[in-house]
Structures are given as structure tokens and as C-alpha cells.
Design a protein around this motif. Structure first.
Motif, mmCIF file in Angstrom:
data_model
loop_
_atom_site.group_PDB
_atom_site.id
_atom_site.type_symbol
_atom_site.label_atom_id
_atom_site.label_comp_id
_atom_site.label_asym_id
_atom_site.label_seq_id
_atom_site.Cartn_x
_atom_site.Cartn_y
_atom_site.Cartn_z
ATOM 1 N N PHE A 26 75.005 35.298 51.965
ATOM 2 C CA PHE A 26 74.497 35.483 53.320
ATOM 3 C C PHE A 26 74.955 34.365 54.249
ATOM 4 C CE2 PHE A 26 71.182 37.908 51.046
ATOM 5 C CZ PHE A 26 71.283 39.096 51.747
ATOM 6 N N GLY A 27 75.322 33.216 53.694
ATOM 7 C CA GLY A 27 75.623 32.061 54.527
ATOM 8 C C GLY A 27 74.353 31.245 54.729
ATOM 9 N N PRO A 28 74.487 30.106 55.395
ATOM 10 C CA PRO A 28 73.308 29.253 55.591
ATOM 11 C C PRO A 28 72.314 29.877 56.564
ATOM 12 C CG PRO A 28 75.200 28.351 56.735
ATOM 13 C CD PRO A 28 75.702 29.515 55.946
ATOM 14 N N ASP A 29 71.073 29.900 56.163
ATOM 15 C CA ASP A 29 69.973 30.368 57.013
ATOM 16 C C ASP A 29 70.184 31.776 57.544
ATOM 17 O OD1 ASP A 29 68.836 27.832 56.679
ATOM 18 O OD2 ASP A 29 70.023 27.058 58.340
ATOM 19 N N MET A 30 70.740 32.676 56.740
ATOM 20 C CA MET A 30 71.043 34.014 57.239
ATOM 21 C C MET A 30 70.332 35.131 56.470
ATOM 22 S SD MET A 30 73.002 33.429 59.736
ATOM 23 C CE MET A 30 73.950 34.832 60.179
ATOM 24 N N ALA A 31 69.580 34.840 55.440
ATOM 25 C CA ALA A 31 68.932 35.878 54.647
ATOM 26 C C ALA A 31 67.721 36.411 55.406
ATOM 27 C CB ALA A 31 68.500 35.339 53.301
ATOM 28 N N VAL A 32 67.779 37.676 55.805
ATOM 29 C CA VAL A 32 66.680 38.268 56.566
ATOM 30 C C VAL A 32 66.117 39.516 55.888
ATOM 31 C CG1 VAL A 32 67.431 37.367 58.771
ATOM 32 C CG2 VAL A 32 68.310 39.566 57.990
ATOM 33 N N SER A 33 66.708 39.935 54.779
ATOM 34 C CA SER A 33 66.258 41.144 54.105
ATOM 35 C C SER A 33 64.921 40.889 53.408
ATOM 36 C CB SER A 33 67.303 41.590 53.086
ATOM 37 O OG SER A 33 66.838 42.702 52.371
ATOM 38 N N THR A 34 63.914 41.701 53.715
ATOM 39 C CA THR A 34 62.599 41.513 53.089
ATOM 40 C C THR A 34 62.542 42.090 51.683
ATOM 41 O OG1 THR A 34 61.813 43.552 54.094
ATOM 42 C CG2 THR A 34 61.395 41.506 55.295
ATOM 43 N N ILE A 35 63.459 42.999 51.349
ATOM 44 C CA ILE A 35 63.429 43.613 50.013
ATOM 45 C C ILE A 35 63.613 42.560 48.924
ATOM 46 C CG2 ILE A 35 65.882 44.208 49.980
ATOM 47 C CD1 ILE A 35 63.710 46.725 48.594
ATOM 48 N N ILE A 36 64.402 41.542 49.218
ATOM 49 C CA ILE A 36 64.655 40.503 48.222
ATOM 50 C C ILE A 36 63.376 39.719 47.943
ATOM 51 C CG2 ILE A 36 65.948 38.385 47.768
ATOM 52 C CD1 ILE A 36 68.214 39.654 49.449
ATOM 53 N N HIS A 37 62.652 39.358 48.985
ATOM 54 C CA HIS A 37 61.405 38.619 48.799
ATOM 55 C C HIS A 37 60.379 39.464 48.050
ATOM 56 C CE1 HIS A 37 63.098 35.686 51.445
ATOM 57 N NE2 HIS A 37 63.190 36.561 52.439
ATOM 58 N N VAL A 38 60.326 40.735 48.368
ATOM 59 C CA VAL A 38 59.385 41.634 47.694
ATOM 60 C C VAL A 38 59.743 41.755 46.213
ATOM 61 C CG1 VAL A 38 58.583 44.020 47.549
ATOM 62 C CG2 VAL A 38 58.785 42.907 49.778
ATOM 63 N N LEU A 39 61.026 41.887 45.911
ATOM 64 C CA LEU A 39 61.451 42.015 44.515
ATOM 65 C C LEU A 39 61.157 40.740 43.725
ATOM 66 C CD1 LEU A 39 64.799 43.960 44.904
ATOM 67 C CD2 LEU A 39 62.653 44.801 43.974
ATOM 68 N N TYR A 40 61.356 39.591 44.341
ATOM 69 C CA TYR A 40 61.036 38.341 43.648
ATOM 70 C C TYR A 40 59.533 38.245 43.390
ATOM 71 C CZ TYR A 40 65.751 36.511 44.296
ATOM 72 O OH TYR A 40 67.097 36.317 44.238
ATOM 73 N N MET A 41 58.726 38.653 44.349
ATOM 74 C CA MET A 41 57.273 38.617 44.159
ATOM 75 C C MET A 41 56.855 39.594 43.055
ATOM 76 S SD MET A 41 54.507 37.164 44.829
ATOM 77 C CE MET A 41 54.940 36.188 46.233
ATOM 78 N N VAL A 42 57.488 40.761 43.022
ATOM 79 C CA VAL A 42 57.188 41.734 41.960
ATOM 80 C C VAL A 42 57.567 41.150 40.599
ATOM 81 C CG1 VAL A 42 57.850 43.991 41.019
ATOM 82 C CG2 VAL A 42 57.324 43.758 43.447
ATOM 83 N N CYS A 43 58.668 40.431 40.521
ATOM 84 C CA CYS A 43 59.075 39.806 39.255
ATOM 85 C C CYS A 43 58.058 38.761 38.812
ATOM 86 C CB CYS A 43 60.452 39.166 39.395
ATOM 87 S SG CYS A 43 61.796 40.334 39.418
#
Length: 175
Positions: free
Chosen positions: A98-115
């Protein structure tokens, strides 16, 4: 080994629990891999690693090659070349794509929380399985601690084994 861990019950509960734990870990890691597939697909859709070259993040990981210039005779070292740290290629499926400070997808955060939740819940469930398997192995096998009794302080007149056995049959606590 293509058998259930309970097949090793005669070797003790430790062996059964070891192979059960291996199965638990393999299953858990496979589920986490499946949960991370959508995140890896999102990472694969981005190719912004070059943005790391001009960021403040890159300065922290700068590799400098030092040497002496040809015109100097004093032997002092000067920075000849400085290149950005680029150990991660663009083919890797990492958040760095994504580059520095560019990750905006919420699916990734949700998947990490589910893990994280999956790991916590499965650990509690596996604890219950461990307790159940240990009881099951203990009930299915006979070890010396199941039938051995250490008795001290018997009177010297207690020499008849049948009489001692009858005493314990009448007065022993079941359990």
C-alpha cells in the motif's frame, strides 16, 4: 500416522494430548490461512512499494555503503552511494504494497480481529478437549497408580492379606 490420537492411549495421556495438539495447531493455522486469503487478494491489488522511497519511513532503513574515493590519500571514508532498503519485492503480498500510511481497507482490520478472536476461542475450546481426553485416557487404561495402595503403620499382628483386603473393601473411599 493415519490414526486417531486415542489409539496411543496405552502410552499415556501425554502422547495422546501431543498428537491432539498437533492436529489442533494444523487446523487452526489452516483456518487462519483461509481467513487471510481475502487480505492477500487486497494486497495483491496494490503495487505502491516505490512510495516508500521518498518517505520518512525509508530514512530509518537506509543502507549506506562507505568507501574511499580515488582522489584521496588520507584514507578517510566518504559516503559513496546510498540506496534505499528494498528487501521486499513487489511480488510479495504484504501490507507494504500500500505504501506508507496508505492502508484504508477495513476488511483487513476485520479479518485480523476475526483471527484474534478465533485463536482465543479455539484455545478455550481446546482446553476443554484436553480435560476430556485426559479423563477418557485415564478411564480407558490401567496404570500402576490406578490400583496401587501404599499403607504405612499397620499393626505387626496384621499378617493375613485377605483380612487386610476386607478391611479396605469396607472402609475405602471410592473415587
Amino acid at each position: 500416522l493415519i490414526c486417531w490420537p486415542m489409539e496411543f492411549a496405552e502410552l499415556g495421556s501425554g502422547v495422546v494430548l501431543y498428537f491432539s495438539f498437533l492436529g489442533y495447531l494444523a487446523s487452526l493455522l489452516f483456518l487462519i490461512f483461509l481467513l487471510q486469503l481475502p487480505a492477500m487478494a487486497v494486497y495483491a491489488g496494490e503495487d505502491n512499494l516505490v512510495a516508500w522511497g521518498g518517505s520518512d519511513w525509508n530514512d530509518a532503513y537506509r543502507v549506506e555503503k562507505k568507501g574511499t574515493s580515488a582522489g584521496e590519500t588520507s584514507g578517510t571514508e566518504n559516503v559513496i552511494e546510498s540506496e534505499a532498503f528494498s528487501a521486499v519485492g513487489s511480488g510479495f503480498l504484504t501490507p507494504g504494497n500500500f505504501g506508507p500510511d496508505m492502508a484504508v481497507s477495513t476488511i483487513i482490520h476485520v479479518l485480523y480481529m476475526v483471527c484474534v478472536i478465533l485463536i482465543g476461542v479455539s484455545t478455550l475450546v481446546f482446553y476443554r478437549i484436553v480435560v476430556r481426553v485426559d479423563r477418557k485416557v485415564d478411564a480407558a487404561t490401567t496404570f500402576p497408580n490406578d490400583f496401587a495402595v501404599l499403607v504405612r503403620g499397620l499393626p505387626t499382628t496384621a499378617t493375613d492379606e485377605a483380612e487386610i483386603a476386607d478391611f479396605f473393601k469396607k472402609n475405602a473411599v471410592k473415587g
